[in-house]
Design a protein around this motif. Sequence first.
Motif, PDB file in Angstrom:
ATOM      1  N   TYR A 117       0.863  -1.168   0.000  1.00  0.00           N
ATOM      2  CA  TYR A 117       0.000   0.000   0.000  1.00  0.00           C
ATOM      3  C   TYR A 117       0.908   1.228   0.000  1.00  0.00           C
ATOM      4  O   TYR A 117       1.752   1.394   0.884  1.00  0.00           O
ATOM      5  CB  TYR A 117      -0.912   0.031   1.238  1.00  0.00           C
ATOM      6  N   LEU A 118       0.728   2.104  -0.995  1.00  0.00           N
ATOM      7  CA  LEU A 118       1.544   3.307  -1.124  1.00  0.00           C
ATOM      8  C   LEU A 118       0.847   4.465  -0.430  1.00  0.00           C
ATOM      9  O   LEU A 118      -0.290   4.811  -0.756  1.00  0.00           O
ATOM     10  CB  LEU A 118       1.763   3.636  -2.605  1.00  0.00           C
ATOM     11  N   LEU A 119       1.524   5.055   0.537  1.00  0.00           N
ATOM     12  CA  LEU A 119       1.011   6.213   1.263  1.00  0.00           C
ATOM     13  C   LEU A 119       2.115   7.249   1.347  1.00  0.00           C
ATOM     14  O   LEU A 119       3.185   6.967   1.906  1.00  0.00           O
ATOM     15  CB  LEU A 119       0.539   5.826   2.672  1.00  0.00           C
ATOM     16  N   ASP A 120       1.876   8.402   0.800  1.00  0.00           N
ATOM     17  CA  ASP A 120       2.830   9.513   0.849  1.00  0.00           C
ATOM     18  C   ASP A 120       4.233   9.099   0.397  1.00  0.00           C
ATOM     19  O   ASP A 120       5.234   9.469   1.003  1.00  0.00           O
ATOM     20  CB  ASP A 120       2.893  10.107   2.259  1.00  0.00           C
ATOM     21  N   GLY A 121       4.286   8.285  -0.656  1.00  0.00           N
ATOM     22  CA  GLY A 121       5.567   7.909  -1.228  1.00  0.00           C
ATOM     23  C   GLY A 121       6.278   6.762  -0.547  1.00  0.00           C
ATOM     24  O   GLY A 121       7.383   6.408  -0.933  1.00  0.00           O
ATOM     25  N   TYR A 124       4.013   0.441   2.210  1.00  0.00           N
ATOM     26  CA  TYR A 124       3.825  -0.329   3.444  1.00  0.00           C
ATOM     27  C   TYR A 124       3.350  -1.719   3.067  1.00  0.00           C
ATOM     28  O   TYR A 124       2.485  -1.865   2.203  1.00  0.00           O
ATOM     29  CB  TYR A 124       2.791   0.333   4.368  1.00  0.00           C
ATOM     30  N   ASP A 125       3.881  -2.745   3.723  1.00  0.00           N
ATOM     31  CA  ASP A 125       3.410  -4.113   3.530  1.00  0.00           C
ATOM     32  C   ASP A 125       2.389  -4.378   4.625  1.00  0.00           C
ATOM     33  O   ASP A 125       2.742  -4.605   5.785  1.00  0.00           O
ATOM     34  CB  ASP A 125       4.558  -5.111   3.606  1.00  0.00           C
ATOM     35  N   PRO A 172       7.710   7.483  12.371  1.00  0.00           N
ATOM     36  CA  PRO A 172       7.630   6.552  11.257  1.00  0.00           C
ATOM     37  C   PRO A 172       7.292   5.138  11.720  1.00  0.00           C
ATOM     38  O   PRO A 172       7.518   4.772  12.865  1.00  0.00           O
ATOM     39  CB  PRO A 172       9.034   6.596  10.654  1.00  0.00           C
ATOM     40  N   LEU A 173       6.754   4.371  10.782  1.00  0.00           N
ATOM     41  CA  LEU A 173       6.451   2.965  11.050  1.00  0.00           C
ATOM     42  C   LEU A 173       7.522   2.095  10.411  1.00  0.00           C
ATOM     43  O   LEU A 173       7.997   2.390   9.321  1.00  0.00           O
ATOM     44  CB  LEU A 173       5.085   2.592  10.468  1.00  0.00           C
ATOM     45  N   THR A 174       7.860   1.031  11.112  1.00  0.00           N
ATOM     46  CA  THR A 174       8.801   0.064  10.555  1.00  0.00           C
ATOM     47  C   THR A 174       8.144  -1.305  10.599  1.00  0.00           C
ATOM     48  O   THR A 174       7.486  -1.657  11.582  1.00  0.00           O
ATOM     49  CB  THR A 174      10.125   0.024  11.335  1.00  0.00           C
ATOM     50  N   PRO A 175       8.314  -2.096   9.541  1.00  0.00           N
ATOM     51  CA  PRO A 175       7.702  -3.428   9.536  1.00  0.00           C
ATOM     52  C   PRO A 175       8.364  -4.339  10.556  1.00  0.00           C
ATOM     53  O   PRO A 175       9.574  -4.294  10.767  1.00  0.00           O
ATOM     54  CB  PRO A 175       7.945  -3.927   8.108  1.00  0.00           C
TER      55      PRO A 175
END
Length: 191
Positions: A117-121, A124-125, A172-175
């Motif tokens: 999913y692409l959000l603001d460039g 995200y998985d 930020p989010l990290t997987p």
Amino acid sequence: MSSERELTELEQQAIAWDRTCARARAVAASIHDRTGDHPVGKHVQTDGDRVLVALHITDQTQWAEWRRYFGITPATERPLPYAVCAEGYRDGVRVSVVAYDVPQVRARATEVAARPYLLDGIVYDLALPQRDKDGDVWFFQGERREDGMPLLSMDSRPERCTLGNIVQQVGPLTPVTTTATPVTRKDGEAA
């Protein structure tokens, strides 16, 4: 009688320009110090009252960090086949950035992700849990808003938040790519 004369408008503008350029040089020096010997930093220079920065991006998180550092928004990005150009500011000085390989990094992230999913460039998985800056872990349960924005929750709680709000508030989010191993006793039973 005073020996000092009043400066003309042109002289005042020249002095103001010199101060603005000096501020740009100071900001360029601080950016150069931040990049240091890091391989992402390719080049930093001034162009009058602005700073020009060239970066070599190898991971999405690098680009996300630099975007935050320069205040770059997705709306200011201009994609090219081999790079992304963007405008931002650092300490009140305009910064023009060329981030090489960002399109390739995004393409790789999209290929590898099970549910991209692409959000603001940033890709995200959604198949992976996402850890926020506070250490909380968010899960995508398959629900979306009407506009397609993913809804995530913490620890299977019923409350859902949009991915956009989570990124904005606690990013930020990290997987999370590793799974926790259950604690076991000496005899092999779960504790």
